[in-house]
Scaffold this active site. Sequence first.
Site, PDB file in Angstrom:
ATOM      1  N   ASP A  39       0.835  -1.189   0.000  1.00  0.00           N
ATOM      2  CA  ASP A  39       0.000   0.000   0.000  1.00  0.00           C
ATOM      3  C   ASP A  39       0.877   1.249   0.000  1.00  0.00           C
ATOM      4  O   ASP A  39       1.857   1.337   0.749  1.00  0.00           O
ATOM      5  CB  ASP A  39      -0.895  -0.022   1.251  1.00  0.00           C
ATOM      6  CG  ASP A  39      -1.829   1.156   1.339  1.00  0.00           C
ATOM      7  OD1 ASP A  39      -2.732   1.258   0.501  1.00  0.00           O
ATOM      8  OD2 ASP A  39      -1.640   1.980   2.262  1.00  0.00           O
ATOM      9  N   GLU A  95       1.609  -0.468  -5.011  1.00  0.00           N
ATOM     10  CA  GLU A  95       0.690   0.611  -5.331  1.00  0.00           C
ATOM     11  C   GLU A  95       1.602   1.819  -5.537  1.00  0.00           C
ATOM     12  O   GLU A  95       2.101   2.402  -4.562  1.00  0.00           O
ATOM     13  CB  GLU A  95      -0.289   0.868  -4.181  1.00  0.00           C
ATOM     14  CG  GLU A  95      -1.298   1.950  -4.526  1.00  0.00           C
ATOM     15  CD  GLU A  95      -2.231   2.285  -3.374  1.00  0.00           C
ATOM     16  OE1 GLU A  95      -3.398   2.603  -3.645  1.00  0.00           O
ATOM     17  OE2 GLU A  95      -1.789   2.240  -2.207  1.00  0.00           O
TER      18      GLU A  95
END
Length: 713
Positions: free
Chosen positions: A354, A390
């Site tokens: 993330d 990401e």
Amino acid sequence: MLPEELTAALAARLERAWPGDPFPLGAHWDGEGTNFAIWSTTATAAQVCLFDSGGAAAGQSGTEYRIDLDDRTYHVWHGYLPGVGPGQRYGFRLDGPYDPSRGLFHNPAKLLLDPYARAIEGEFVDHPAVYADSAEDSAPHVPRSVVIHSAFPWGDDRRPNVPWDDTVIYELHVRGFTKLHPDVPPELRGTYAGLAHPAAVDYLTSLGVTAVELMPVHQFVTEPAVQARGMRNYWGYNTAGFFAPHEAYSSRRGNQVREFKSMVRALHAAGIEVILDVVYNHTAEGEPNGPVLNFRGIDNGSYYRLDEHDPSKYVDYTGCGNTFDPRHPFPLQLITDSLRYWITEMHVDGFRFDLASALARSLHDVDKLSSFFDTIHQDPVISQAKLIAEPWDVGAGGYQVGEFPPLWTEWNGRYRDTVRSFWAHGTDGVRDLAYRLTGSSDLYGDDGRLPIASINYVTAHDGFTMRDLVSYERKHNEANGEANRDGTDDNRSFNGGTEGDPAPAEVVALRRRQARNLLSTLLLSTGAPMLVAGDERWRTQQGNNNAYVQDNEISWLDWTSSDSAEDLLALVRRLLTLRRDHPVLRQRAFFEGRPVEDECKDLAWFHPAGREMSDQDWFDTGLRSIGMYLDGRGLRHRGRRGELIIDDSFLLLLHAGDSDGEFRLPATPWAAEFETVIDTTCPGGAPPSSAPVPGGASLPVRARSVRLLRVQR
């Protein structure tokens, strides 16, 4: 078996810890006792605190025994406690300077979670005592770390090791996936055991996916602001423990580690890989005035990026109040130790990082040569796992799609935006779409990476579901309690003329066709596709594009059968079968437009008029139709019986126009005839039986539709 309760005799023996060892960090049981070790460069004293079962839940302090850790080696406070074993609840208290202006927050009244805890029990309840400036004991309001017994009967568990070009990722939420599943026993729904149940595993295998990407399963807590609204964090992007499986996803108290391992074993037995969505970029402690749960009270200036001009403030590249700082050796070691643990002890197959750009910032910019990348690449264990970035954060210069180094794959945000825009309002032509359909060579072809570096997706947990993408043009997040201010406004969606439900029958029919178009585009593109759980079942969040606090039917998968659900489910299964059986639909290398046979190229682009695309066509922003020809004759693969097969060739037609039209098919040498194998104007994409269409003929195409044609020579 060692007793769970602390007896008076045992407590008497624990007045002083044995010296123990500085490594490994955390709590490790050796069969006779447990070694405790915690790292801090700024603490002046440390204690390990043992609790009986009366302190298992937040709001109950229980009996606490505090034992000084008198030995310190290389900034590691350590001690060995004989007779302490699995099931023991514990925490740390660290004393030292308290000076927020210098970024120092030591306070022995704060019970701290072990950063290396393998299990965590209890919940965090917001209370004045959990903040650094309070002299009140925080123990009744924070979770406990737990000593574990790591043995597990893995048996003949083997990693599936699915090649990237065969990989199909299915993003799901452990709780939401089975919470309403009628064939999973009620006591197992919403748990690791529920996901391991044959009803869940059989569904995944029948769908044709090869990997599940689990939304965060590291122990997380609910933010104070969310608690104040009477809600809970559902998604899990608020980590409190990087080694501990989230306790609430266990069907039995204290069984989370064993149950997680059983889940992985069951998925591996079905040939399905397990990828974890991991949040190392920030922690649950939030801003400097947030709660003290672990890192802030241990060594704030080392674990977090502080403002170099004002150490009382954090540098926030994550939008969550703080940024974890892997520029420092021990925070970086904690991340890599965590990754290795999940690979070696928990048998997971990969990670989706993330806001990965936040981890790769050296001074201020994202740096390919950062210590984070160097350490990952050189690690013989981590470097062999599936690594997905990401590739952005919320700071300046944080959008790094296409810029991560080899070994890494990326969530391709350019793919998402281009495909959404093409099918929504189609104002940009087809030039960018062509790159996305063929693996994004403009992003990944210049540094040795391959099309498999592109994780193609149209929807994700963050944003509209597939159904909502074709039903809403505006977010509807009022249920989150933030006056609809949260969530993105850049949805690139198309509602068919009516906002939300209910809608006229003709609008619903158009929406279902749009969903088929988007799913077909995704699963027929080169690269590794990612589906979101429920998109194949027409799942809606009622227009909520940021359902992070919706632990209810808004987020849970609805397993009720319907025509719409059966339609999309049949389409996805049909597409994934085609993708599995035809390497030309999942190429490992970039297309080159090179000759294959009969003057045909491996890749060719066709205008609806039947000619190959010209330079002028590529810059026609009003063009809303394109044909992509893929020649499979240069690809040979083994059939199900081991026979050598020359792959088929295909022509993919995408027509995003609002009106019906025609597409002139290429003639010899491209093809003698074409057979339709996918038609998104039909339920399930299954075309009606019809005679092949000769090359050179004009093929009627319905407004907003996709056709996949197989070449016959």
